[in-house]
Write a protein that holds these residues in place. Structure first.
Motif, PDB file in Angstrom:
ATOM      1  N   GLY B  96       0.782  -1.228   0.000  1.00  0.00           N
ATOM      2  CA  GLY B  96       0.000   0.000   0.000  1.00  0.00           C
ATOM      3  C   GLY B  96       0.818   1.283   0.000  1.00  0.00           C
ATOM      4  N   LEU B  99      -0.315   3.898  -2.465  1.00  0.00           N
ATOM      5  CA  LEU B  99      -1.612   4.389  -2.003  1.00  0.00           C
ATOM      6  C   LEU B  99      -1.412   5.528  -1.010  1.00  0.00           C
ATOM      7  N   LEU B 100      -0.522   5.322  -0.040  1.00  0.00           N
ATOM      8  CA  LEU B 100      -0.271   6.347   0.975  1.00  0.00           C
ATOM      9  C   LEU B 100       0.452   7.546   0.384  1.00  0.00           C
ATOM     10  N   SER B 103      -1.902   9.558  -1.763  1.00  0.00           N
ATOM     11  CA  SER B 103      -2.964  10.184  -0.962  1.00  0.00           C
ATOM     12  C   SER B 103      -2.431  11.420  -0.247  1.00  0.00           C
ATOM     13  N   PHE B 104      -1.265  11.288   0.385  1.00  0.00           N
ATOM     14  CA  PHE B 104      -0.665  12.448   1.047  1.00  0.00           C
ATOM     15  C   PHE B 104      -0.278  13.520   0.020  1.00  0.00           C
ATOM     16  N   ASP B 131       0.581  -2.020  -6.568  1.00  0.00           N
ATOM     17  CA  ASP B 131       0.268  -0.586  -6.580  1.00  0.00           C
ATOM     18  C   ASP B 131       1.131   0.203  -7.566  1.00  0.00           C
ATOM     19  N   LEU B 140      -7.433   4.762  -7.995  1.00  0.00           N
ATOM     20  CA  LEU B 140      -7.048   5.728  -6.966  1.00  0.00           C
ATOM     21  C   LEU B 140      -7.414   7.152  -7.382  1.00  0.00           C
TER      22      LEU B 140
END
Lengths: 220, 220
Positions: B96, B99-100, B103-104, B131, B140
């Motif tokens: 992930g 993903l992190l 997102s940040f 990912d 995403l």
């Protein structure tokens, strides 16, 4: 789902405590995660810890201080007034907060061997928060699965309930009194019935009155 | 997109440095974000800072130590050997992670008034990382937009390129020599051509030889 594990995103408030009771009924093993991002009231985390301990649930506190590096907001800065804004979400909004919480919860769940995630978001009372809507949650569920090649299932037991409905659910789960006396929802950090005047208290108490009136009506 | 702002997810390696050059050509204003999550080689962040400074790009270092709280892996724990595994992704995998990071980066971009996000993920050389795949990135993108009611656009200039193609792109961008001498890709922390034996160095050098042979062939 009795033989499966679940991770509950937990804050110690009315909604997530109701979700915790729901999860304990649905799953054989339940873990809770809460996020420390410099909340205005550190007692929010103490409350979460106390409730988890009472219910015999392991609580993992995850450090999310990075959120403060990224956005100023009323939940984490004492100097900003808690108030309803005319347009858009209230000033307590941390953009993308549920995106981050659920992403970290999924990574934690994966390490723990769980695929079920439980969150108390509700579209009904979503106050303009885009990341409380069902369409966002479903999109995120697909994204999480693709990000890790897993089959996560995000459960949102409160999605279509108003606050009166959340009180009713907690009553069905045998948690009505516990939620009333042990949870912390108030923006000013006052547990149980709270300050009575902040938007969160007003919503909670209006819901309670509506549910109590309904219950009383059903009796008579 | 000349009048728009972009945020580049940046590590100081070959791929993200090529993306940074790409973004500088595409957008009027470019910011870079890098993540500090206890990398095996802290010089990775020093490299990122040096490159950003050379190119006149503001670099924001975001503290992502929380990743270590959640998953053990070879990128962040010295005791785990860097090796290729027979099944599944290599042991350097942080589930992930993209993903992190994205997102940040999106939350940061939003605060900065940017809607364009640039990342160097590639499906071609994705080594089993779910990912890095295009389908994840597209999912995403939708999730990010729904989470904040925004119109983010995730750009993946390397998605369909192999390593030779990435060298070719850096050459087209006038960055070939810079990437060769200034970037750090090696798992053992040795810049430029690196140790020559870790999977990352082998991939980088094979790609370089393939591209140089192609370029030579085109001349003759």
């Amino acid at each position: 789902m009795k033989n499966e594990k679940a991770v509950v995103v937990f804050s110690g408030g009315q909604d997530s405590t109701t979700c915790l009771f729901w999860a304990l009924e649905q799953f054989s093993e339940v873990l809770a995660v809460t996020f420390d991002y410099g909340q205005r009231h550190s007692q929010e985390i103490d409350h979460a810890k106390r409730i988890a301990e009472t219910l015999g649930v392991t609580l993992q506190v995850l450090d999310m201080g990075l959120i403060n590096q990224l956005s100023a907001n009323a939940l984490t800065r004492d100097s900003i007034e808690v108030e309803e804004q005319k347009d858009g979400p209230p000033s307590t909004f941390v953009p993308g907060r549920n995106l981050l919480f659920l992403s970290f919860a999924a990574i934690y769940a994966d390490a723990f061997g769980a695929r079920h995630l439980v969150t108390g978001v509700s579209e009904t009372d979503f106050s303009g928060y885009p990341d409380c809507r069902d369409t966002f949650i479903r999109s995120l569920n697909v994204t999480l699965n693709l990000s890790m090649d897993k089959q996560f299932v995000i459960h949102t037991p409160l999605m279509w309930l108003d606050k009166a409905g959340v009180w009713e659910l907690s009553d069905e789960l045998g948690a009505f009194e516990f939620v009333q006396t042990e949870t912390l929802t108030c923006y000013h950090g006052i547990p149980a019935a709270g300050c009575g005047t902040c938007p969160s208290c007003v919503l909670r108490n209006q819901g309670l009155q509506t549910y109590l009136a309904k219950k009383e009506g059903a009796k008579s």
